[in-house]
Design an enzyme around this catalytic site. Structure first.
Site, PDB file in Angstrom:
ATOM      1  N   SER A 142     123.736 -56.099 -15.068  1.00 39.27           N
ATOM      2  CA  SER A 142     124.262 -56.030 -16.428  1.00 39.27           C
ATOM      3  C   SER A 142     125.229 -57.193 -16.565  1.00 39.27           C
ATOM      4  O   SER A 142     125.667 -57.786 -15.568  1.00 39.27           O
ATOM      5  CB  SER A 142     125.024 -54.709 -16.604  1.00 39.27           C
ATOM      6  N   TYR A 155     130.403 -47.856 -13.423  1.00 42.48           N
ATOM      7  CA  TYR A 155     129.286 -48.702 -13.870  1.00 42.48           C
ATOM      8  C   TYR A 155     129.547 -50.152 -13.481  1.00 42.48           C
ATOM      9  O   TYR A 155     128.683 -50.827 -12.919  1.00 42.48           O
ATOM     10  CB  TYR A 155     129.125 -48.568 -15.386  1.00 42.48           C
TER      11      TYR A 155
HETATM   12  P1  NAD Z   1     117.478 -45.481 -20.744  1.00 47.92           P
HETATM   13  O1  NAD Z   1     118.403 -44.324 -20.780  1.00 47.92           O
HETATM   14  O2  NAD Z   1     116.664 -45.807 -21.967  1.00 47.92           O
HETATM   15  O3  NAD Z   1     116.451 -45.319 -19.532  1.00 47.92           O
HETATM   16  C1  NAD Z   1     116.886 -44.987 -18.246  1.00 47.92           C
HETATM   17  C2  NAD Z   1     115.766 -44.266 -17.521  1.00 47.92           C
HETATM   18  O4  NAD Z   1     116.234 -43.986 -16.192  1.00 47.92           O
HETATM   19  C3  NAD Z   1     115.385 -42.916 -18.162  1.00 47.92           C
HETATM   20  O5  NAD Z   1     113.980 -42.844 -18.325  1.00 47.92           O
HETATM   21  C4  NAD Z   1     115.882 -41.884 -17.141  1.00 47.92           C
HETATM   22  O6  NAD Z   1     115.064 -40.719 -17.069  1.00 47.92           O
HETATM   23  C5  NAD Z   1     115.796 -42.692 -15.833  1.00 47.92           C
HETATM   24  N1  NAD Z   1     116.645 -42.134 -14.792  1.00 47.92           N
HETATM   25  C6  NAD Z   1     117.923 -41.701 -14.882  1.00 47.92           C
HETATM   26  N2  NAD Z   1     118.345 -41.216 -13.704  1.00 47.92           N
HETATM   27  C7  NAD Z   1     117.312 -41.354 -12.845  1.00 47.92           C
HETATM   28  C8  NAD Z   1     117.119 -41.050 -11.474  1.00 47.92           C
HETATM   29  N3  NAD Z   1     118.089 -40.468 -10.742  1.00 47.92           N
HETATM   30  N4  NAD Z   1     115.927 -41.337 -10.898  1.00 47.92           N
HETATM   31  C9  NAD Z   1     114.938 -41.904 -11.625  1.00 47.92           C
HETATM   32  N5  NAD Z   1     115.049 -42.198 -12.934  1.00 47.92           N
HETATM   33  C10 NAD Z   1     116.225 -41.934 -13.527  1.00 47.92           C
HETATM   34  O7  NAD Z   1     118.383 -46.714 -20.298  1.00 47.92           O
HETATM   35  P2  NAD Z   1     118.185 -48.310 -20.394  1.00 47.92           P
HETATM   36  O8  NAD Z   1     119.171 -48.807 -21.368  1.00 47.92           O
HETATM   37  O9  NAD Z   1     116.763 -48.684 -20.527  1.00 47.92           O
HETATM   38  O10 NAD Z   1     118.752 -48.718 -18.949  1.00 47.92           O
HETATM   39  C11 NAD Z   1     117.928 -49.171 -17.907  1.00 47.92           C
HETATM   40  C12 NAD Z   1     118.775 -50.013 -16.963  1.00 47.92           C
HETATM   41  O11 NAD Z   1     119.261 -51.153 -17.665  1.00 47.92           O
HETATM   42  C13 NAD Z   1     119.996 -49.297 -16.386  1.00 47.92           C
HETATM   43  O12 NAD Z   1     120.160 -49.657 -15.025  1.00 47.92           O
HETATM   44  C14 NAD Z   1     121.132 -49.860 -17.218  1.00 47.92           C
HETATM   45  O13 NAD Z   1     122.356 -49.807 -16.540  1.00 47.92           O
HETATM   46  C15 NAD Z   1     120.648 -51.264 -17.433  1.00 47.92           C
HETATM   47  N6  NAD Z   1     121.257 -51.971 -18.548  1.00 47.92           N
HETATM   48  C16 NAD Z   1     121.142 -51.476 -19.805  1.00 47.92           C
HETATM   49  C17 NAD Z   1     121.736 -52.166 -20.832  1.00 47.92           C
HETATM   50  C18 NAD Z   1     121.647 -51.694 -22.255  1.00 47.92           C
HETATM   51  O14 NAD Z   1     122.384 -52.214 -23.076  1.00 47.92           O
HETATM   52  N7  NAD Z   1     120.777 -50.760 -22.576  1.00 47.92           N
HETATM   53  C19 NAD Z   1     122.456 -53.352 -20.589  1.00 47.92           C
HETATM   54  C20 NAD Z   1     122.553 -53.801 -19.290  1.00 47.92           C
HETATM   55  C21 NAD Z   1     121.950 -53.108 -18.273  1.00 47.92           C
END
Ligand code: NAD
Length: 260
Positions: A142, A155
């Site tokens: 991130s 985080y």
């Molecule tokens: P999201 O909530 O849309 O999807 C996350 C997925 O992870 C979900 O399908 C959930 O069921 C799954 N998950 C949660 N715990 C789990 C576990 N213990 N085992 C297996 N699966 C699990 O979130 P997103 O925004 O798509 O985030 C995905 C990644 O991107 C994360 O690592 C997040 O930190 C990172 N990220 C997101 C953003 C943002 O702005 N959305 C920015 C930077 C980084």
């Protein structure tokens, strides 16, 4: 960049960023395993892809469960023939000031982001090394791998930690042709972020629009969210780049929020 003949495992791919990466990998020729805690969601994504002629499977995987990760990765290798690409993407967000943070929430967040990255990496490396055809490990970091924001202690800690893990895997994996890199997105409108907007509005006592404008996108060059496709394009680049020239790196895709 094409991924024909490659097999990718994407964790957390039932939703958001992981789902889009799985779709883009499939469009570029890869077979994909959608690994998620949410099995029904993972299977739904796999069915959508299979309907387009892609080799895709949904796998139940809690990335913090050692046995489930090992069994899930073995099942992918058995059903799809190999694993060439791992995207360690599953993640959650919990916001609170440090003095209020529960120890249970701290440990839960670190377990999903860091233990999950370690366990999935270890399981995939064992197959990649045994097969001798290299591979790509990609961590979903991130902008918080590079900087800090209030309310996000575990985080920010976890996302910084992934840089260290990627660098070690890059060094150890080099002799096996395995590369490790980190993608560092700014805010992307996924369920994970949608949840934070009202939470932060409440915590800071401001409106939701102000959270977006004055907190989330304040330091970008143009006030824009990063998109799913922006992140998936970086994931495709890291997956398709086939030499050790590009390893141990992190790519920030954040509309200039953080500049190296
Ligand atoms: P999201 O909530 O849309 O999807 C996350 C997925 O992870 C979900 O399908 C959930 O069921 C799954 N998950 C949660 N715990 C789990 C576990 N213990 N085992 C297996 N699966 C699990 O979130 P997103 O925004 O798509 O985030 C995905 C990644 O991107 C994360 O690592 C997040 O930190 C990172 N990220 C997101 C953003 C943002 O702005 N959305 C920015 C930077 C980084």
């Amino acid at each position: 960049m094409r991924l024909d003949g490659k097999v990718a495992i994407v964790t957390g791919a039932a939703s958001g960023i992981g789902k889009r990466i799985a779709e883009v990998y499939a469009q570029h020729g890869a077979a994909v395993a959608i690994a998620d805690l949410n099995l029904a969601g993972a299977q739904a994504v796999a069915r959508e892809l299979a309907a387009q002629g892609v080799r895709a499977i949904g796998i139940a995987m809690d990335v913090t469960d050692e046995a489930a990760v090992d069994a899930g990765v073995d099942a992918v290798v058995q059903q799809l023939g190999a694993v060439d690409i791992l995207v360690s993407n599953a993640g959650i967000q919990i916001v609170d000031p440090v003095e209020k943070f529960s120890y249970a929430d701290w440990k839960k967040l670190l377990a999903i982001h860091l233990d999950g990255a370690f366990l999935t990496t270890r399981a995939c490396l064992r197959h990649m090394y045994a097969r001798g055809k290299g591979g790509a490990i990609i961590y979903m970091g991130s902008v918080h791998s590079k900087l800090a924001s209030p309310l996000k202690a575990p985080y920010v800690t976890a996302k910084h930690g992934l840089l260290g893990l990627a660098r070690v895997v890059a060094k150890e994996g080099a002799a096996h042709g395995v590369r490790a890199n980190v993608i560092c997105p700014g805010f992307v409108r996924t369920p994970l972020v949608e949840k934070q907007i009202p939470e932060q509005a409440k915590e800071f006592g401001i409106s939701e629009a102000e959270v977006v404008k004055n907190i989330m996108l304040k330091d970008t060059v143009d006030g824009e969210f990063t998109t799913l496709d922006d992140v998936a394009a970086c994931a495709l680049f890291f997956a398709g780049f086939e030499t050790n020239a590009l390893t141990g790196q992190s790519m920030v895709v954040s509309h200039g929020w953080y500049m190296e």
